[in-house]
Design a protein around this motif. Structure first.
Motif, PDB file in Angstrom:
ATOM      1  N   TYR A 174       5.387  -9.857   3.923  1.00 11.11           N
ATOM      2  CA  TYR A 174       4.398  -9.002   4.573  1.00 11.11           C
ATOM      3  C   TYR A 174       3.085  -9.073   3.792  1.00 11.11           C
ATOM      4  O   TYR A 174       3.083  -9.228   2.578  1.00 11.11           O
ATOM      5  CB  TYR A 174       4.897  -7.571   4.621  1.00 11.11           C
ATOM      6  CG  TYR A 174       6.137  -7.365   5.466  1.00 11.11           C
ATOM      7  CD1 TYR A 174       6.056  -6.785   6.727  1.00 11.11           C
ATOM      8  CD2 TYR A 174       7.402  -7.736   5.000  1.00 11.11           C
ATOM      9  CE1 TYR A 174       7.186  -6.581   7.504  1.00 11.11           C
ATOM     10  CE2 TYR A 174       8.539  -7.542   5.765  1.00 11.11           C
ATOM     11  CZ  TYR A 174       8.421  -6.969   7.021  1.00 11.11           C
ATOM     12  OH  TYR A 174       9.551  -6.775   7.775  1.00 11.11           O
ATOM     13  N   ASN A 206       6.425  -3.535   4.158  1.00 13.04           N
ATOM     14  CA  ASN A 206       7.719  -3.378   3.490  1.00 13.04           C
ATOM     15  C   ASN A 206       7.580  -2.694   2.135  1.00 13.04           C
ATOM     16  O   ASN A 206       8.502  -2.710   1.330  1.00 13.04           O
ATOM     17  CB  ASN A 206       8.416  -4.727   3.326  1.00 13.04           C
ATOM     18  CG  ASN A 206       7.630  -5.672   2.432  1.00 13.04           C
ATOM     19  OD1 ASN A 206       6.441  -5.463   2.195  1.00 13.04           O
ATOM     20  ND2 ASN A 206       8.291  -6.714   1.964  1.00 13.04           N
ATOM     21  N   ASN A 207       6.394  -2.103   1.888  1.00 11.65           N
ATOM     22  CA  ASN A 207       6.223  -1.317   0.668  1.00 11.65           C
ATOM     23  C   ASN A 207       5.173  -0.242   0.917  1.00 11.65           C
ATOM     24  O   ASN A 207       4.414  -0.301   1.902  1.00 11.65           O
ATOM     25  CB  ASN A 207       5.853  -2.200  -0.523  1.00 11.65           C
ATOM     26  CG  ASN A 207       4.546  -2.934  -0.314  1.00 11.65           C
ATOM     27  OD1 ASN A 207       3.482  -2.317  -0.175  1.00 11.65           O
ATOM     28  ND2 ASN A 207       4.588  -4.267  -0.293  1.00 11.65           N
ATOM     29  N   LEU A 208       5.145   0.737   0.043  1.00 11.59           N
ATOM     30  CA  LEU A 208       4.276   1.899   0.236  1.00 11.59           C
ATOM     31  C   LEU A 208       2.799   1.526   0.173  1.00 11.59           C
ATOM     32  O   LEU A 208       1.975   2.098   0.895  1.00 11.59           O
ATOM     33  CB  LEU A 208       4.595   2.978  -0.799  1.00 11.59           C
ATOM     34  CG  LEU A 208       5.960   3.658  -0.646  1.00 11.59           C
ATOM     35  CD1 LEU A 208       6.199   4.637  -1.787  1.00 11.59           C
ATOM     36  CD2 LEU A 208       6.053   4.368   0.706  1.00 11.59           C
ATOM     37  N   TRP A 209       2.426   0.569  -0.687  1.00  5.59           N
ATOM     38  CA  TRP A 209       1.017   0.197  -0.785  1.00  5.59           C
ATOM     39  C   TRP A 209       0.526  -0.412   0.523  1.00  5.59           C
ATOM     40  O   TRP A 209      -0.531  -0.037   1.041  1.00  5.59           O
ATOM     41  CB  TRP A 209       0.800  -0.813  -1.922  1.00  5.59           C
ATOM     42  CG  TRP A 209      -0.658  -1.163  -2.067  1.00  5.59           C
ATOM     43  CD1 TRP A 209      -1.570  -0.530  -2.842  1.00  5.59           C
ATOM     44  CD2 TRP A 209      -1.377  -2.195  -1.367  1.00  5.59           C
ATOM     45  NE1 TRP A 209      -2.818  -1.101  -2.684  1.00  5.59           N
ATOM     46  CE2 TRP A 209      -2.723  -2.131  -1.781  1.00  5.59           C
ATOM     47  CE3 TRP A 209      -1.002  -3.170  -0.442  1.00  5.59           C
ATOM     48  CZ2 TRP A 209      -3.700  -2.997  -1.305  1.00  5.59           C
ATOM     49  CZ3 TRP A 209      -1.970  -4.037   0.056  1.00  5.59           C
ATOM     50  CH2 TRP A 209      -3.300  -3.943  -0.388  1.00  5.59           C
ATOM     51  N   GLU A 211       1.867  -0.141   3.528  1.00  7.40           N
ATOM     52  CA  GLU A 211       1.895   0.872   4.586  1.00  7.40           C
ATOM     53  C   GLU A 211       0.705   1.812   4.449  1.00  7.40           C
ATOM     54  O   GLU A 211       0.061   2.163   5.452  1.00  7.40           O
ATOM     55  CB  GLU A 211       3.196   1.655   4.529  1.00  7.40           C
ATOM     56  CG  GLU A 211       3.294   2.715   5.601  1.00  7.40           C
ATOM     57  CD  GLU A 211       4.666   3.358   5.680  1.00  7.40           C
ATOM     58  OE1 GLU A 211       4.774   4.410   6.342  1.00  7.40           O
ATOM     59  OE2 GLU A 211       5.624   2.813   5.095  1.00  7.40           O
ATOM     60  N   ASN A 229       9.044  -2.300  10.233  1.00  4.92           N
ATOM     61  CA  ASN A 229       9.411  -3.628   9.777  1.00  4.92           C
ATOM     62  C   ASN A 229       9.264  -4.639  10.923  1.00  4.92           C
ATOM     63  O   ASN A 229       8.956  -4.260  12.058  1.00  4.92           O
ATOM     64  CB  ASN A 229      10.841  -3.639   9.221  1.00  4.92           C
ATOM     65  CG  ASN A 229      11.868  -3.170  10.257  1.00  4.92           C
ATOM     66  OD1 ASN A 229      11.523  -2.750  11.350  1.00  4.92           O
ATOM     67  ND2 ASN A 229      13.126  -3.250   9.898  1.00  4.92           N
TER      68      ASN A 229
END
Length: 235
Positions: A174, A206-209, A211, A229
């Motif tokens: 991603y 797929n990670n908080l940053w 998103e 996802n």
């Protein structure tokens, strides 16, 4: 007097099964027709969540069919179709009718951007969408991107989803879109804002940053976004 609290989340995409209670947090949810029963849809509607049925117009599963072109979308292992083929048109109209009979409140039209690869299909694709609009009447129709079908598309749908507005997935993971794609999507957003349409973003992370980046950028431009996802199986 209506005492039902307003739902804070406007739109979700979920291509799995079940999780009805979580889906009820949203005003509208895009679902696969195979994944839910009429009873499930009735429950969602009773909670004032509008279910929309996924419908592909430009691509199909690889099972051999007479409307298939000799070309594939390798990312999804799908086959490009000839949207003018009479059997394809009938299949799309039948699927739309089936969805309405099940209790869906509208459609989410995907794979409209195949007209960028096959420009000769533009008028044909708009004609198919017009037939779907006639069949659905006042029910909702949302389009995934479809920028090459403007301005006519804006008269046939209720809203547009800008998929991968800020982030996307690749075979290598991603990522944030490159600058030129971010600018292109932004120009499309500004163009769409000239029409009376509901506008949303759909992003992948797929990670908080990643998103957080997608949510903040969409918020900056006043665009509600849903982040999930690649397979759209995360709520």
């Amino acid at each position: 007097m209506n005492t039902t609290p307003a739902k804070a989340k406007p739109l979700a995409f979920y291509y799995g099964q079940g999780r009805l209670e979580q889906l009820c947090r949203y005003q509208k949810v895009v679902l696969q027709t195979w994944a839910y029963t009429s009873e499930d849809l009735a429950f969602l509607r009773s909670q004032r969540t509008l279910p929309l049925a996924y419908l592909s117009l430009g691509e199909d599963q690889p099972t051999p069919s007479p409307w298939h072109r000799d070309a594939r979308n390798l990312d999804w292992n799908t086959v490009y179709v000839d949207p003018a083929h009479p059997e394809w048109v009938v299949s799309r109209l039948d699927e739309a009718q089936k969805a309405m009979n099940m209790g869906f409140e509208g459609l989410f039209l995907d794979t409209l951007d195949t007209v960028a690869l096959f420009p000769q299909d533009r008028t044909i694709m708009l004609g198919l969408i017009a037939q779907l609009r006639e069949k659905l009447g006042a029910r909702l129709i949302f389009a995934n991107r479809g920028f090459h079908l403007l301005p006519e598309l804006a008269t046939l749908v209720n809203g547009v989803v800008l998929e991968s507005f800020s982030t996307t997935w690749t075979p290598w993971g991603y990522r944030v879109l490159p600058a030129f794609e971010l600018e292109y999507n932004l120009s499309c957003l500004f163009r769409l804002q000239g029409y009376p349409l509901e506008l949303y973003a759909l992003d992948y992370a797929n990670n908080l940053w990643l998103e957080g980046y997608a949510r903040l950028r969409a918020m900056y431009y006043g665009l509600p976004t849903f982040v999930s996802n690649r397979e759209l199986t995360r709520l």
